[in-house]
Design a protein around this motif. Sequence first.
Motif, short mmCIF file in Angstrom:
data_model
loop_
_atom_site.label_atom_id
_atom_site.label_comp_id
_atom_site.label_asym_id
_atom_site.label_seq_id
_atom_site.Cartn_x
_atom_site.Cartn_y
_atom_site.Cartn_z
N TRP A 1 0.75 -1.24 -0.21
CA TRP A 1 -0.21 -0.10 -0.04
C TRP A 1 0.82 1.36 -0.04
O TRP A 1 1.84 1.26 0.45
N THR A 2 0.24 2.38 -0.86
CA THR A 2 1.05 3.60 -0.73
C THR A 2 0.05 4.47 -0.24
O THR A 2 -1.19 4.12 0.14
N LEU B 1 2.19 3.02 -7.33
CA LEU B 1 1.65 1.85 -7.65
C LEU B 1 1.85 1.52 -9.17
O LEU B 1 2.11 0.29 -9.54
N LEU C 1 -2.28 -4.20 -5.05
CA LEU C 1 -1.84 -2.52 -5.07
C LEU C 1 -3.06 -1.91 -4.35
O LEU C 1 -3.96 -1.58 -5.13
N ILE D 1 -4.04 2.08 -2.35
CA ILE D 1 -3.66 3.36 -1.81
C ILE D 1 -4.67 3.91 -0.62
O ILE D 1 -5.83 3.69 -0.87
N SER E 1 -1.54 -3.65 -13.77
CA SER E 1 -1.59 -4.69 -12.88
C SER E 1 -2.19 -5.94 -13.14
O SER E 1 -2.13 -6.83 -12.36
N LEU F 1 -5.56 -3.89 -8.20
CA LEU F 1 -5.94 -2.45 -7.74
C LEU F 1 -6.86 -2.63 -6.35
O LEU F 1 -8.17 -3.06 -6.67
#
Length: 336
Positions: free
Chosen positions: A58-59, A76, A88, A90, A114, A118
């Motif tokens: 995670w960002t 990402l 991935l 956020i 990806s 996501l």
Amino acid sequence: MLGAAPTKTHETGRWVVKSGTNEAESRAPRLSVGAPTDPEALVPFARRAEELGFTGIWTQDTLSAKNFSLDGLHVLSYLAAVTSRLRLGIGVLYSGRRNPAVQARELATIDQLSRGRLTVGLGVGLDYHRETLSALGIPTDRPVRRLIEGIGVMRALWSGTEADYDGEIYKFSGIRAQPDPVQRPAPPIWIGARAEPALRRAVRIADGWTGAGPAATEDFLDQLKIVHQAMEEQGRDPATFTVSKSVYIAVEDTEEEARRHLVPAFDRAFGGNPVYDASSMVDRVAVYGPPDRCARQLLELFDAGAEELILYPMYDRTTQLEAFGDVASALTAARR
């Protein structure tokens, strides 16, 4: 909902996760990790997290200028190219900061790159950011309405057809967006929320709720009770709604050693923050100590109903990632 794909089980001897599954079909407790902010560390960290069997990486969409950070969406995209299984995520994009049509295209692009990995975190953000955003010409009025309509706009544009939307802020008809996301009908949207109205709103309009890292376990458990009550009152099938939480964690041989590292780390991250008191955060919100102790604290969250925990290292991120694997082993043993 996640896009259906062949099930693959990864066994590292530390943690077992399933990738490429429909979320309703894979409800086992999951561990993910927060990405480092150092550009040089991103690729080796993500690849090692994948090797260790973690569920996702995670960002964050931080607005703070105090500490160095990269844009979470671009990170990402970068990580999509160097990983094959990690989801991935956020946490969380602030409503209104980006036009929802532009944001829908950005997110669909990451989902394409990806191949359907996501997860989107969204939230209204914090009040103290709005003065700066407003000075930059970014609308900051009606943040809740912008969150609700922004989700509606994105889902409409992700429909794969000519979309219509009739809201108070956004109105359009006959607009076709591309690319479509791989996940159908859309990537899962988890809302970051703490107050009761926001928690109930998350159950009503989102695919999940993600608890904040600065929330103490006791606060998270109280919030989770509201979420469970709202799901029952709204007739929401729990299998369609994911509960997660970000966790600041430090794994060391002793509690004292972990705390010695955490105190300055929290001061660097939150010192001077008008919302959070950095001096009290270690004992209030952090999970720290030897692997067995950390595992017991995480197990409390899982047993209460969390399905995914996102572990954020506060220092020595690569070394801590390896130690997270020991926590996962202890957690697996505790659940047997």
